[in-house]
Design a protein around this motif. Structure first.
Motif, PDB file in Angstrom:
ATOM      1  N   VAL A  51       0.855  -1.185   0.000  1.00  0.00           N
ATOM      2  CA  VAL A  51       0.000   0.000   0.000  1.00  0.00           C
ATOM      3  C   VAL A  51       0.888   1.231   0.000  1.00  0.00           C
ATOM      4  N   MET A  52       0.578   2.163  -0.916  1.00  0.00           N
ATOM      5  CA  MET A  52       1.305   3.429  -0.982  1.00  0.00           C
ATOM      6  C   MET A  52       0.428   4.544  -0.438  1.00  0.00           C
ATOM      7  N   SER A  53       1.048   5.486   0.240  1.00  0.00           N
ATOM      8  CA  SER A  53       0.368   6.650   0.790  1.00  0.00           C
ATOM      9  C   SER A  53       0.818   7.889   0.019  1.00  0.00           C
ATOM     10  N   HIS A  54      -0.153   8.675  -0.429  1.00  0.00           N
ATOM     11  CA  HIS A  54       0.123   9.881  -1.208  1.00  0.00           C
ATOM     12  C   HIS A  54      -0.057  11.124  -0.337  1.00  0.00           C
ATOM     13  N   ALA A  55       0.645  12.187  -0.670  1.00  0.00           N
ATOM     14  CA  ALA A  55       0.532  13.441   0.068  1.00  0.00           C
ATOM     15  C   ALA A  55      -0.883  14.011  -0.002  1.00  0.00           C
ATOM     16  N   ASP A  56      -1.635  13.659  -1.044  1.00  0.00           N
ATOM     17  CA  ASP A  56      -2.996  14.186  -1.195  1.00  0.00           C
ATOM     18  C   ASP A  56      -4.049  13.337  -0.468  1.00  0.00           C
ATOM     19  N   MET A  58      -4.496  10.047  -0.295  1.00  0.00           N
ATOM     20  CA  MET A  58      -4.997   8.870  -1.005  1.00  0.00           C
ATOM     21  C   MET A  58      -4.079   7.694  -0.684  1.00  0.00           C
ATOM     22  N   LEU A  59      -4.648   6.488  -0.757  1.00  0.00           N
ATOM     23  CA  LEU A  59      -3.876   5.255  -0.645  1.00  0.00           C
ATOM     24  C   LEU A  59      -4.011   4.493  -1.944  1.00  0.00           C
ATOM     25  N   THR A  60      -2.943   3.860  -2.380  1.00  0.00           N
ATOM     26  CA  THR A  60      -2.980   2.985  -3.554  1.00  0.00           C
ATOM     27  C   THR A  60      -2.602   1.586  -3.105  1.00  0.00           C
ATOM     28  N   PHE A  61      -3.506   0.634  -3.354  1.00  0.00           N
ATOM     29  CA  PHE A  61      -3.295  -0.777  -3.044  1.00  0.00           C
ATOM     30  C   PHE A  61      -2.801  -1.451  -4.314  1.00  0.00           C
ATOM     31  N   LEU A  62      -1.632  -2.073  -4.252  1.00  0.00           N
ATOM     32  CA  LEU A  62      -1.113  -2.799  -5.414  1.00  0.00           C
ATOM     33  C   LEU A  62      -1.665  -4.215  -5.393  1.00  0.00           C
ATOM     34  N   THR A  63      -2.186  -4.641  -6.530  1.00  0.00           N
ATOM     35  CA  THR A  63      -2.821  -5.947  -6.657  1.00  0.00           C
ATOM     36  C   THR A  63      -2.271  -6.645  -7.893  1.00  0.00           C
ATOM     37  N   HIS A  64      -2.748  -7.862  -8.111  1.00  0.00           N
ATOM     38  CA  HIS A  64      -2.448  -8.522  -9.381  1.00  0.00           C
ATOM     39  C   HIS A  64      -3.187  -7.779 -10.470  1.00  0.00           C
ATOM     40  N   GLY A  65      -2.593  -7.688 -11.630  1.00  0.00           N
ATOM     41  CA  GLY A  65      -3.232  -7.014 -12.755  1.00  0.00           C
ATOM     42  C   GLY A  65      -4.300  -7.886 -13.384  1.00  0.00           C
ATOM     43  N   GLY A  66      -4.908  -7.356 -14.426  1.00  0.00           N
ATOM     44  CA  GLY A  66      -5.854  -8.132 -15.215  1.00  0.00           C
ATOM     45  C   GLY A  66      -7.279  -8.156 -14.703  1.00  0.00           C
ATOM     46  N   PHE A  67      -7.712  -7.139 -13.974  1.00  0.00           N
ATOM     47  CA  PHE A  67      -9.084  -7.132 -13.448  1.00  0.00           C
ATOM     48  C   PHE A  67     -10.106  -6.884 -14.545  1.00  0.00           C
ATOM     49  N   GLY A  68      -9.743  -6.103 -15.553  1.00  0.00           N
ATOM     50  CA  GLY A  68     -10.688  -5.784 -16.615  1.00  0.00           C
ATOM     51  C   GLY A  68     -11.541  -4.587 -16.256  1.00  0.00           C
ATOM     52  N   SER A  69     -12.760  -4.592 -16.754  1.00  0.00           N
ATOM     53  CA  SER A  69     -13.619  -3.419 -16.574  1.00  0.00           C
ATOM     54  C   SER A  69     -14.945  -3.807 -15.938  1.00  0.00           C
ATOM     55  N   ASP A  70     -14.912  -4.459 -14.811  1.00  0.00           N
ATOM     56  CA  ASP A  70     -16.114  -4.842 -14.080  1.00  0.00           C
ATOM     57  C   ASP A  70     -16.841  -3.580 -13.621  1.00  0.00           C
ATOM     58  N   PRO A  71     -18.043  -3.302 -14.167  1.00  0.00           N
ATOM     59  CA  PRO A  71     -18.731  -2.067 -13.794  1.00  0.00           C
ATOM     60  C   PRO A  71     -19.130  -2.004 -12.323  1.00  0.00           C
ATOM     61  N   SER A  72     -19.422  -3.129 -11.687  1.00  0.00           N
ATOM     62  CA  SER A  72     -19.817  -3.080 -10.278  1.00  0.00           C
ATOM     63  C   SER A  72     -18.629  -2.706  -9.394  1.00  0.00           C
ATOM     64  N   GLY A  73     -17.431  -3.164  -9.740  1.00  0.00           N
ATOM     65  CA  GLY A  73     -16.244  -2.786  -8.987  1.00  0.00           C
ATOM     66  C   GLY A  73     -15.930  -1.310  -9.146  1.00  0.00           C
ATOM     67  N   LYS A  74     -16.065  -0.813 -10.368  1.00  0.00           N
ATOM     68  CA  LYS A  74     -15.822   0.610 -10.606  1.00  0.00           C
ATOM     69  C   LYS A  74     -16.860   1.466  -9.890  1.00  0.00           C
ATOM     70  N   ALA A  75     -18.108   1.022  -9.873  1.00  0.00           N
ATOM     71  CA  ALA A  75     -19.165   1.770  -9.181  1.00  0.00           C
ATOM     72  C   ALA A  75     -18.924   1.782  -7.675  1.00  0.00           C
ATOM     73  N   LEU A  76     -18.512   0.643  -7.132  1.00  0.00           N
ATOM     74  CA  LEU A  76     -18.197   0.572  -5.702  1.00  0.00           C
ATOM     75  C   LEU A  76     -17.100   1.577  -5.352  1.00  0.00           C
ATOM     76  N   LEU A  93       6.015   4.602  -8.166  1.00  0.00           N
ATOM     77  CA  LEU A  93       6.328   3.827  -6.972  1.00  0.00           C
ATOM     78  C   LEU A  93       7.233   4.675  -6.085  1.00  0.00           C
ATOM     79  N   PRO A  94       7.143   4.493  -4.779  1.00  0.00           N
ATOM     80  CA  PRO A  94       8.004   5.277  -3.890  1.00  0.00           C
ATOM     81  C   PRO A  94       9.488   5.082  -4.211  1.00  0.00           C
ATOM     82  N   SER A  95      10.204   6.169  -4.097  1.00  0.00           N
ATOM     83  CA  SER A  95      11.655   6.175  -4.296  1.00  0.00           C
ATOM     84  C   SER A  95      12.277   6.894  -3.105  1.00  0.00           C
ATOM     85  N   PRO A  96      13.578   6.853  -2.967  1.00  0.00           N
ATOM     86  CA  PRO A  96      14.200   7.598  -1.861  1.00  0.00           C
ATOM     87  C   PRO A  96      13.813   9.081  -1.873  1.00  0.00           C
TER      88      PRO A  96
END
Length: 141
Positions: A51-56, A58-76, A93-96
């Motif tokens: 999980v990455m933390s942004h100054a704004d 926000m958090l970004t969770f890194l997952t396996h790729g290939g989810f596609g375009s599931d509309p229910s996931g995007k709506a959630l 990605l975070p760097s020094p």
């Protein structure tokens, strides 16, 4: 490079920034007030979830790729102020440098190649936002 060799992240660098292309890796972004409880729950259920933390805030969770375009996931995600980063986009990605400035840092750094499936992260988010409903009936992990 640690990201590629140990964490199996498709990282690239231009000398200043470290990036990865979404598709090879997945990325779920959420506001910190929604993402923090999700992060805690993922830590309880899984060995790790980068999980990455942004100054704004926000958090970004890194997952396996290939989810596609599931509309229910995007709506959630949209309903929670988040989004699924689309395939083909680059994520930083975070760097020094970003860790020092606080612009982008690891809330939970990757320690190995494990990343949860995107639908697992979304399923846990769906349950947290409405415990009486689950998007999928299949096994979570």
């Amino acid at each position: 490079m640690h990201y590629r060799n140990v964490c199996a992240l498709p990282a690239r660098t231009d000398g200043r920034m470290i990036t990865a292309r979404v598709g090879e890796v997945g990325a779920v972004m959420l506001p910190i007030d929604v993402g923090h409880p999700l992060h805690i729950r993922l830590r309880q259920l899984l060995a790790s979830c980068p999980v990455m933390s942004h100054a704004d805030k926000m958090l970004t969770f890194l997952t396996h790729g290939g989810f596609g375009s599931d509309p229910s996931g995007k709506a959630l995600l949209a309903g929670q102020g988040g989004r699924l980063v689309e395939d083909g986009h680059q994520i930083s990605l975070p760097s020094p440098i970003t860790e020092t400035t606080g612009n982008l840092r690891w809330a939970e750094p990757p320690v190995d190649a494990f990343r949860p499936r995107t639908d697992t992260v979304l399923e846990i988010l769906a349950f947290q936002t409405n415990p009486n409903r689950m998007r999928y009936e299949r096994r979570l992990i």
